[in-house]
Design a protein around this motif. Structure first.
Motif, PDB file in Angstrom:
ATOM      1  N   GLN A  63       0.840  -1.181   0.000  1.00 25.74           N
ATOM      2  CA  GLN A  63       0.000   0.000   0.000  1.00 25.74           C
ATOM      3  C   GLN A  63       0.880   1.236   0.000  1.00 25.74           C
ATOM      4  OE1 GLN A  63      -3.188  -0.738   2.806  1.00 25.74           O
ATOM      5  NE2 GLN A  63      -3.767   1.404   2.705  1.00 25.74           N
ATOM      6  N   THR A 112      -3.291   6.578  -7.161  1.00 22.73           N
ATOM      7  CA  THR A 112      -3.210   5.532  -6.146  1.00 22.73           C
ATOM      8  C   THR A 112      -3.886   6.079  -4.903  1.00 22.73           C
ATOM      9  OG1 THR A 112      -1.133   4.713  -7.042  1.00 22.73           O
ATOM     10  CG2 THR A 112      -1.676   4.072  -4.792  1.00 22.73           C
ATOM     11  N   TYR A 120     -12.048   1.744 -11.949  1.00 18.31           N
ATOM     12  CA  TYR A 120     -11.486   1.456 -10.642  1.00 18.31           C
ATOM     13  C   TYR A 120     -12.371   0.430  -9.947  1.00 18.31           C
ATOM     14  CZ  TYR A 120      -7.855   5.029 -10.260  1.00 18.31           C
ATOM     15  OH  TYR A 120      -6.709   5.772 -10.425  1.00 18.31           O
ATOM     16  N   PHE A 163     -10.716  -0.377  -0.537  1.00 14.62           N
ATOM     17  CA  PHE A 163      -9.520   0.024  -1.241  1.00 14.62           C
ATOM     18  C   PHE A 163      -9.863   0.290  -2.702  1.00 14.62           C
ATOM     19  CE2 PHE A 163      -5.317   0.884  -1.340  1.00 14.62           C
ATOM     20  CZ  PHE A 163      -4.448  -0.049  -1.880  1.00 14.62           C
ATOM     21  N   LYS A 190      -8.790   0.693  -6.365  1.00 15.00           N
ATOM     22  CA  LYS A 190      -7.608   0.322  -7.132  1.00 15.00           C
ATOM     23  C   LYS A 190      -7.877   0.414  -8.631  1.00 15.00           C
ATOM     24  CE  LYS A 190      -3.934  -3.045  -6.787  1.00 15.00           C
ATOM     25  NZ  LYS A 190      -3.488  -4.308  -6.234  1.00 15.00           N
ATOM     26  N   GLU A 249      -3.644  -2.697 -15.417  1.00 10.40           N
ATOM     27  CA  GLU A 249      -3.039  -3.243 -14.205  1.00 10.40           C
ATOM     28  C   GLU A 249      -3.181  -4.768 -14.197  1.00 10.40           C
ATOM     29  OE1 GLU A 249      -1.508  -1.242 -11.346  1.00 10.40           O
ATOM     30  OE2 GLU A 249      -1.183  -0.400 -13.334  1.00 10.40           O
TER      31      GLU A 249
END
Lengths: 115, 112
Positions: free
Chosen positions: A2, A104, B35, B42, B44, B58
């Motif tokens: 992370q 991110t 995403y 989370f 990503k 990704e």
């Protein structure tokens, strides 16, 4: 791994007081940082950003501070209002990567502003 | 007038099925993204397209295939759905990173 961390999952602040949300990052190539706000069942909305050439950016009640040596940024909300209650995401990018840039994200901090 | 719209908002389907999520933006942005927000909240990145060209891919299973028929649309097709695909999927667009992304409201996918 992370690369962007928000270590406080939640924060409760009284209306009128200052809210401080923190964010740490590990990737030294990050040169652009953003904060997003998210209400339930909605997408995140862009709040404020800062480039690595600055250490402060202000927009109304929102101020973002960047400490590059500590790889740390914070979002200050003054004064806090009940409508600010939401999840706040910190995000970072290598803006120099151009169109291949990606954000991110941290895992978010839930802010509750109480009356 | 919604800037980035995703359909459907909710999708419940069985394992093994194939499904698509559609995304459209009316902002004139050149770059669009997918995403995934997992159970740990989370967010990503999965894919990014710039003017219909794939620029970010990704480490996403081959079962996920993005398709961009034009720069205003970026759809996500998922084959052979698995339980672990359950998540909220967000589409976003951007004119450039300086301005941040504009996100859609998300599609909550539940695989049973």
């Amino acid at each position: 791994d992370q690369q962007v961390k928000q270590n406080s999952p939640s924060l409760s602040v009284q209306e009128g007081r200052i809210s401080i949300l923190n964010c740490d990052y590990t990737n030294s190539m990050f040169d652009y940082f953003l904060w997003y706000k998210k209400y339930p069942a909605e997408g995140p909305t862009f709040l404020i950003s800062i480039s690595s050439i600055k250490d402060k950016n202000e927009d109304g009640r929102f101020t973002v501070f960047l400490n590059k040596s500590a790889k740390h940024l914070s979002l200050h909300i003054v004064p806090s209002q009940p409508g600010d209650s939401a999840v706040y995401f910190c995000a970072a990018s290598e803006r120099s990567a151009g169109t291949a840039s990606k954000l991110t994200f941290g895992t978010g901090t839930r802010l509750q502003v109480t009356l | 007038d919604t800037a980035v719209s995703q359909t459907p908002k909710y999708l419940v389907t069985q394992m093994g099925n194939d499904k698509s999520i559609k995304c459209e933006q009316n902002l004139g942005h050149d770059t669009m993204y997918w995403y995934k927000q997992d159970s740990k909240k989370f967010l990503k990145i999965m894919f990014s397209y710039n003017n219909k060209e794939l620029i970010i891919n990704e480490t996403v299973p081959n079962r996920f295939s993005p398709k961009s028929p034009d720069k205003a649309h970026l759809n996500l097709h998922i084959n052979s759905l698995e339980l672990g695909d359950s998540a909220v999927y967000f589409c976003a667009s951007s004119p450039g990173l300086r301005y941040g992304y504009t996100f859609g409201s998300g599609t909550r996918l539940t695989v049973v």
